[in-house]
Write a protein that holds these residues in place. Structure first.
Motif, PDB file in Angstrom:
ATOM      1  N   VAL A 194       3.545  -7.604  -7.748  1.00 41.47           N
ATOM      2  CA  VAL A 194       3.680  -6.380  -6.964  1.00 41.47           C
ATOM      3  C   VAL A 194       3.033  -6.650  -5.610  1.00 41.47           C
ATOM      4  N   LEU A 196       5.916  -0.788  -1.715  1.00 34.30           N
ATOM      5  CA  LEU A 196       5.517  -1.799  -2.689  1.00 34.30           C
ATOM      6  C   LEU A 196       6.763  -2.568  -3.135  1.00 34.30           C
ATOM      7  N   ASN A 237       0.741  -1.452 -13.728  1.00 36.60           N
ATOM      8  CA  ASN A 237       2.148  -1.036 -13.720  1.00 36.60           C
ATOM      9  C   ASN A 237       2.333   0.447 -13.431  1.00 36.60           C
ATOM     10  N   TYR A 274       7.171  -0.258 -15.487  1.00 31.73           N
ATOM     11  CA  TYR A 274       6.577   0.164 -14.213  1.00 31.73           C
ATOM     12  C   TYR A 274       6.809   1.661 -14.046  1.00 31.73           C
ATOM     13  N   LEU A 327       8.444  -5.009  -5.805  1.00 37.29           N
ATOM     14  CA  LEU A 327       8.297  -5.412  -7.193  1.00 37.29           C
ATOM     15  C   LEU A 327       9.239  -6.574  -7.497  1.00 37.29           C
TER      16      LEU A 327
END
Length: 388
Positions: A263, A251, A229, A214, A253
């Motif tokens: 996500v 965001l 990603n 990521y 994850l």
């Protein structure tokens, strides 16, 4: 493992002269609520923690409080310096803070030194690239080409080398997140961002980041997905009227032994909304559909053919937080002379000079009362000159 990607806090910023400290405190409250609700293990801040290299004391106090609250909520923190930050000042005490679960990556020497987190069945490495000003870091990175892409490429080569070495020595999966404060190709900028360079030399190709599990990018203030990603979280609150339509937040994850999973966008409604209005003054003051804008910070563009007198004062009777006022007259004929200098040169009498100035400044001709006043003042001035 749950990681919250944030960036561009810009603590200490003002908005068209209005202080944002309360709004920033509000988003910190939402951040802590999110960490507790979702049991977040790690919070990322991808640059521009502060709005200026010398942040004011209230901004520093707010960041200090935020770090303490995040740690008390159970989340570790990795933060990098952005183009608005002073890397040296933000990184003060970083070696001591690591013992408390706060990892500050502000030095070029540390860009390939990850924050290491052991999770269930895997290890997560977080590499934090500070903002890399090409002129300042090119020599240290062995770069001779101009612009941001070469220095980012060289920095990521160091990161990949360290990651490969750690994977070779590990007996379980080793995943990597890279944080970078850059303008990545395909990203949509907002008015509130400071340009990193000119002539396209700041644009970094997205494929530079796609081999990492990521890439947590910062700098652009709108939430954006450049690849599954590779993403911008965007700023947590709006910092320009161009962001009036943005959804702000962070965001979330999900990481496991297989790498990046879901996500999820986390939305944080602004403490005070933005409104961008356009129209004739009287219509704006009377339109019932604009009632929500009465509690918002407003940017208003008036389209009246002639500029209304006391426009800002009248607008603020209904929209008290009008911060920006523009005039774009509709249906008004273009002046015969393109510039004020040409108009001044064409004026035949002192009255025409004065009336032309009124028209130029107010974007409307002098009315009958104003013309009469100008005539009286000019007559008095002429009479006074004759008697001397």
């Amino acid at each position: 493992m749950r990681i919250l990607h944030t960036s561009d806090w810009h603590l200490g910023r003002s908005f068209h002269g209005a202080g944002l400290l309360a709004a920033q405190g509000h988003f910190i409250d939402r951040l802590i609520e999110t960490v507790l609700e979702h049991r977040v293990d790690l919070v990322l801040i991808s640059g521009d923690v502060y709005d200026r290299a010398l942040p004011n004391v209230d901004a520093v106090a707010l960041f200090d409080t935020a770090l303490g609250r995040l740690r008390a909520a159970g989340a570790a923190v990795v933060a990098t310096s952005g183009n608005h930050d002073s890397a040296l000042r933000l990184g003060f005490g970083s070696s001591l803070m690591e013992a408390a679960g706060v990892f500050l990556r502000t030095r070029i020497e540390d860009l390939d030194v990850p924050a290491v987190f052991a999770a269930d069945g895997f290890e997560l490495l977080v590499y934090g690239l500070p903002y890399l000003e090409p002129r300042m870091v090119a020599e240290a990175l062995g770069v001779t080409e101009p612009g941001h892409p070469p220095v980012i490429r060289a920095a990521l080569e160091r990161v990949r080398a360290d990651w490969a070495e750690r994977r070779a020595a590990a007996d379980r999966p080793v995943h990597a997140i890279v944080m970078a404060h850059v303008f990545a190709a395909g990203g949509e900028p907002a008015e509130s961002e400071r340009a990193l360079s000119i002539g396209g030399l700041d644009i970094v190709p997205v494929p530079y980041f796609t081999d990492f599990d990521y890439a947590a990018l910062g700098h652009l203030h709108g939430r954006q997905k450049l690849a599954d990603n590779v993403r911008y979280s965007g700023s947590p609150i709006p910092y320009s009227f161009s962001e009036a339509g943005h959804t702000k937040g962070a965001l979330l994850l999900e990481f496991d032994a297989d790498g990046l999973g879901e996500v999820q966008p986390i939305d944080w409604p602004a403490a005070k909304p933005l409104a961008v209005l356009r129209g004739h003054l009287e219509e704006l003051l009377a339109d019932p559909d604009l009632a929500p804008a009465e509690a918002a910070w407003c940017q208003i563009t008036l389209t009246d053919t002639d500029r209304p007198a006391a426009a800002i004062e009248r607008l603020r009777t209904r929209f008290p937080d009008t911060l920006a006022l523009n005039f774009e007259p509709e249906g008004r004929a273009e002046p015969q002379h393109a510039s004020y200098g040409e108009r001044l040169a064409a004026a035949a009498t002192p009255l025409q000079v004065c009336a032309g100035f009124v028209d130029h400044v107010r974007q409307r001709p002098a009315d009958a009362a104003e013309t009469a006043l100008l005539e009286r003042v000019l007559a008095d001035a002429t009479a006074a000159a004759v008697t001397r």
